[in-house]
Design an enzyme around this catalytic site. Structure first.
Site, PDB file in Angstrom:
ATOM      1  CE  LYS A 105      -4.387   1.088   0.144  1.00  0.00           C
ATOM      2  NZ  LYS A 105      -5.681   0.338  -0.112  1.00  0.00           N
ATOM      3  N   GLY A 216     -23.270   5.897   3.309  1.00  0.00           N
ATOM      4  CA  GLY A 216     -22.072   6.476   2.214  1.00  0.00           C
ATOM      5  C   GLY A 216     -22.803   6.099   0.962  1.00  0.00           C
ATOM      6  N   GLY A 218     -21.015   7.028  -1.859  1.00  0.00           N
ATOM      7  CA  GLY A 218     -20.254   7.693  -2.516  1.00  0.00           C
ATOM      8  C   GLY A 218     -20.007   6.884  -3.640  1.00  0.00           C
ATOM      9  CG  ASN A 219     -16.107   5.431  -6.565  1.00  0.00           C
ATOM     10  OD1 ASN A 219     -16.793   5.098  -7.462  1.00  0.00           O
ATOM     11  ND2 ASN A 219     -14.699   5.453  -6.665  1.00  0.00           N
ATOM     12  CB  ALA A 220     -17.607   1.725  -2.893  1.00  0.00           C
ATOM     13  N   GLY A 221     -20.602   2.991  -2.629  1.00  0.00           N
ATOM     14  CA  GLY A 221     -21.918   2.611  -2.158  1.00  0.00           C
ATOM     15  C   GLY A 221     -22.949   3.179  -3.304  1.00  0.00           C
TER      16      GLY A 221
HETATM   17  P1  NAD Z   1     -15.992   8.058  -1.399  1.00  0.00           P
HETATM   18  O1  NAD Z   1     -15.676   9.275  -0.636  1.00  0.00           O
HETATM   19  O2  NAD Z   1     -16.483   8.059  -2.475  1.00  0.00           O
HETATM   20  O3  NAD Z   1     -17.575   7.721  -0.427  1.00  0.00           O
HETATM   21  C1  NAD Z   1     -17.698   7.741   0.682  1.00  0.00           C
HETATM   22  C2  NAD Z   1     -19.281   8.356   1.331  1.00  0.00           C
HETATM   23  O4  NAD Z   1     -19.250   8.253   2.623  1.00  0.00           O
HETATM   24  C3  NAD Z   1     -19.454   9.859   0.655  1.00  0.00           C
HETATM   25  O5  NAD Z   1     -20.795   9.799   0.219  1.00  0.00           O
HETATM   26  C4  NAD Z   1     -19.584  10.570   2.187  1.00  0.00           C
HETATM   27  O6  NAD Z   1     -20.499  11.770   1.895  1.00  0.00           O
HETATM   28  C5  NAD Z   1     -20.199   9.396   3.105  1.00  0.00           C
HETATM   29  N1  NAD Z   1     -20.023   9.423   4.315  1.00  0.00           N
HETATM   30  C6  NAD Z   1     -18.933  10.331   5.108  1.00  0.00           C
HETATM   31  N2  NAD Z   1     -19.304  10.472   6.336  1.00  0.00           N
HETATM   32  C7  NAD Z   1     -20.432   9.768   6.529  1.00  0.00           C
HETATM   33  C8  NAD Z   1     -21.466   9.505   7.490  1.00  0.00           C
HETATM   34  N3  NAD Z   1     -20.858  10.064   9.148  1.00  0.00           N
HETATM   35  N4  NAD Z   1     -22.542   9.056   7.373  1.00  0.00           N
HETATM   36  C9  NAD Z   1     -22.960   8.427   6.148  1.00  0.00           C
HETATM   37  N5  NAD Z   1     -22.129   8.628   5.190  1.00  0.00           N
HETATM   38  C10 NAD Z   1     -20.892   9.315   5.161  1.00  0.00           C
HETATM   39  O7  NAD Z   1     -15.258   6.689  -0.883  1.00  0.00           O
HETATM   40  P2  NAD Z   1     -15.516   5.190  -1.731  1.00  0.00           P
HETATM   41  O8  NAD Z   1     -14.308   5.104  -2.699  1.00  0.00           O
HETATM   42  O9  NAD Z   1     -16.729   4.965  -1.874  1.00  0.00           O
HETATM   43  O10 NAD Z   1     -14.866   4.339  -0.391  1.00  0.00           O
HETATM   44  C11 NAD Z   1     -15.916   3.962   0.738  1.00  0.00           C
HETATM   45  C12 NAD Z   1     -15.242   3.058   1.565  1.00  0.00           C
HETATM   46  O11 NAD Z   1     -15.099   1.978   0.804  1.00  0.00           O
HETATM   47  C13 NAD Z   1     -13.809   3.261   2.150  1.00  0.00           C
HETATM   48  O12 NAD Z   1     -13.753   2.592   3.251  1.00  0.00           O
HETATM   49  C14 NAD Z   1     -12.906   2.608   1.117  1.00  0.00           C
HETATM   50  O13 NAD Z   1     -11.784   2.143   1.607  1.00  0.00           O
HETATM   51  C15 NAD Z   1     -13.821   1.289   0.908  1.00  0.00           C
HETATM   52  N6  NAD Z   1     -13.523   0.769  -0.587  1.00  0.00           N
HETATM   53  C16 NAD Z   1     -13.621   1.483  -1.821  1.00  0.00           C
HETATM   54  C17 NAD Z   1     -13.273   0.834  -2.943  1.00  0.00           C
HETATM   55  C18 NAD Z   1     -13.537   1.608  -4.280  1.00  0.00           C
HETATM   56  O14 NAD Z   1     -13.296   1.040  -5.328  1.00  0.00           O
HETATM   57  N7  NAD Z   1     -14.101   2.686  -4.238  1.00  0.00           N
HETATM   58  C19 NAD Z   1     -12.672  -0.347  -2.955  1.00  0.00           C
HETATM   59  C20 NAD Z   1     -12.476  -0.929  -1.665  1.00  0.00           C
HETATM   60  C21 NAD Z   1     -12.781  -0.465  -0.537  1.00  0.00           C
END
Ligand code: NAD
Length: 413
Positions: A105, A216, A218-221
């Site tokens: 990492k 959440g 965001g990207n993954a959600g």
């Molecule tokens: P992101 O920044 O796109 O999304 C995170 C989301 O969480 C945002 O919409 C933000 O508004 C929301 N958030 C923050 N605080 C919050 C709260 N208190 N209550 C509710 N929502 C809240 O990030 P991401 O890339 O989607 O990653 C999210 C998680 O998934 C991380 O732990 C990351 O390590 C994990 N992950 C992501 C990927 C990927 O491909 N994107 C891969 C493996 C793991």
């Protein structure tokens, strides 16, 4: 994951797994440290002419099963200990899904939102120059992580290829499609999580129209919400850092995404009840998917949770204390190292395609991803049953034993 010393926490998890499987003590001693940690200082000429020096790391935890593999994080809180912990997690993640890679990492302590495009590009290229001698398609393959994306991977690839004077797309994954990226990579984490969720739902006898809450958007959600809606699930609750929206008839995910694009949040979406962001966890739903931050389910809020299944799309979303409570309540938790491994699996496919110079169609990527995720779920389930433990410890024991076997076969004990 505790904020204070993430690597100590990672080692505590290893110790817990070792209590069940007692691996070779010489191997256990080696696993107390990454094999190598590189620390780099990156001077960047900022737009106003002054030079700022950023600190970055690349931690290479273990390469017994294959080249080190893991993302690069740009975040102000990145530390050496965090990067080391994440590199250990990557080692277990690649082992649990049984792809021929180790764990690494990288990270730079920086708030990328405060940089101009030019400064961000300069930092990305400078980081790659600093680590270039220690990465490569057969050595260590970085990828995107928090606040890094395909555009940044493109810059880093370009810098690497300029240094070595040859096309080497397999040195980095998560690239744009135009320069050797893979189909499905964009939503691979969510897609992998859907495959294991379907398996877990089957074990619990949950119906296809079960209700889901995603913390959440965001990207993954957001990809997860879209895929689950398409699979027939009722996405009833969605939240982000601004608020929670709820409609038990099922939210229209595409409409919510458009609303978020226009306003910056899910809050205020008209087809739902609107609540504060903390309320997301209180809703009674069949399946809860934390997809936001580390430790978002903790001692303070764990007693509010009313669900049957938790699928950890985020990394480390459940604190240790909270996990004990959830286990007592018999809530099934599909752990992060299995649930969100789809991203690294498709990264591996990207490398395979880069090595052969032949690119697969979307359907082929999906079929192969499903095969790997289904098998990993079944193996973890079997391990959990055999040791009468949780899925998390089942995943850990399986992964650690695989790493131990590879180290032994190399005579490293
Ligand atoms: P992101 O920044 O796109 O999304 C995170 C989301 O969480 C945002 O919409 C933000 O508004 C929301 N958030 C923050 N605080 C919050 C709260 N208190 N209550 C509710 N929502 C809240 O990030 P991401 O890339 O989607 O990653 C999210 C998680 O998934 C991380 O732990 C990351 O390590 C994990 N992950 C992501 C990927 C990927 O491909 N994107 C891969 C493996 C793991």
């Amino acid at each position: 994951m505790g904020k204070n010393d993430p690597f100590k926490n990672a080692m505590r998890q290893l110790a817990e797994a070792n209590e069940i499987i007692s691996i070779d003590k010489n191997i256990y001693a080696q696993l107390q440290h990454p094999q190598r940690v590189l620390e780099v200082f990156l001077p960047i000429k900022m737009d106003d002419g002054h030079v700022e020096v950023f600190t970055g790391w690349r931690s290479q935890y273990n390469d017994a099963r294959g080249p080190y593999k893991g993302g690069i994080r740009f975040h102000p809180d990145v530390s050496r200990s965090e990067v080391q912990a994440l590199s250990a997690w990557m080692t277990w993640k690649t082992a649990v899904v049984n792809i021929p890679l180790g764990g690494g990492k990288g990270g730079v302590a920086v708030d990328p939102k405060k940089l101009s495009d030019r400064e961000l590009q300069e930092l990305s290229r400078s980081y790659m120059r600093a680590i270039a001698k220690f990465v490569g398609p057969n050595l260590d393959i970085p990828a995107p992580d928090v606040y890094t994306d395909p555009r940044i991977m493109g810059w880093m690839l370009d810098e690497y290829e300029k240094m070595f004077g040859a096309h080497t797309p397999g040195v980095i994954t998560g690239k744009p499609l135009s320069i050797g990226g893979s189909e499905v990579r964009e939503y691979s984490t969510a897609q992998g999580a859907v495959y294991v969720l379907l398996r877990a739902a089957e074990k619990l006898g949950l119906a296809k129209n079960s209700t889901v809450a995603i913390q959440g958007f965001g990207n993954a959600g957001s990809f997860m919400a879209e895929l689950l809606e398409r699979a027939g699930y009722r996405v009833a609750v969605l939240s982000d850092s601004h608020g929670t929206i709820c409609n038990y008839m099922g939210l229209k995910v595409a409409e919510v995404a458009t609303h978020k694009k226009n306003t910056g949040s899910v809050s205020g979406y008209s087809g739902a009840n609107n609540e504060g962001e903390k309320h997301c966890l209180e809703h009674e739903v069949d399946i809860l998917i934390p997809a936001a931050l580390e430790n978002s389910i903790n001692a303070e809020n764990v007693n509010l949770i009313k669900t049957k299944l938790i699928v950890e799309l985020a990394n480390g979303p459940i604190s240790q204390e909270a996990e004990k409570v959830l286990n007592r309540k018999n809530i099934l938790i599909v752990p992060d190292i299995l649930a969100n491994a789809g991203g690294v699996v498709v990264s591996y496919f990207e490398q395979v395609q880069n090595a052969s110079g032949y690119y697969w169609k979307k359907e082929e990527v999906l079929t192969r991803l499903k095969e790997i995720m289904d098998l990993a779920f079944d193996e973890v389930w079997k391990e959990k049953e055999k040791n009468r433990t949780t899925m998390r410890l089942g995943a850990y024991t399986l992964a650690v034993r695989r790493v131990e076997a590879a180290m032994k076969d190399r005579g490293r004990n």
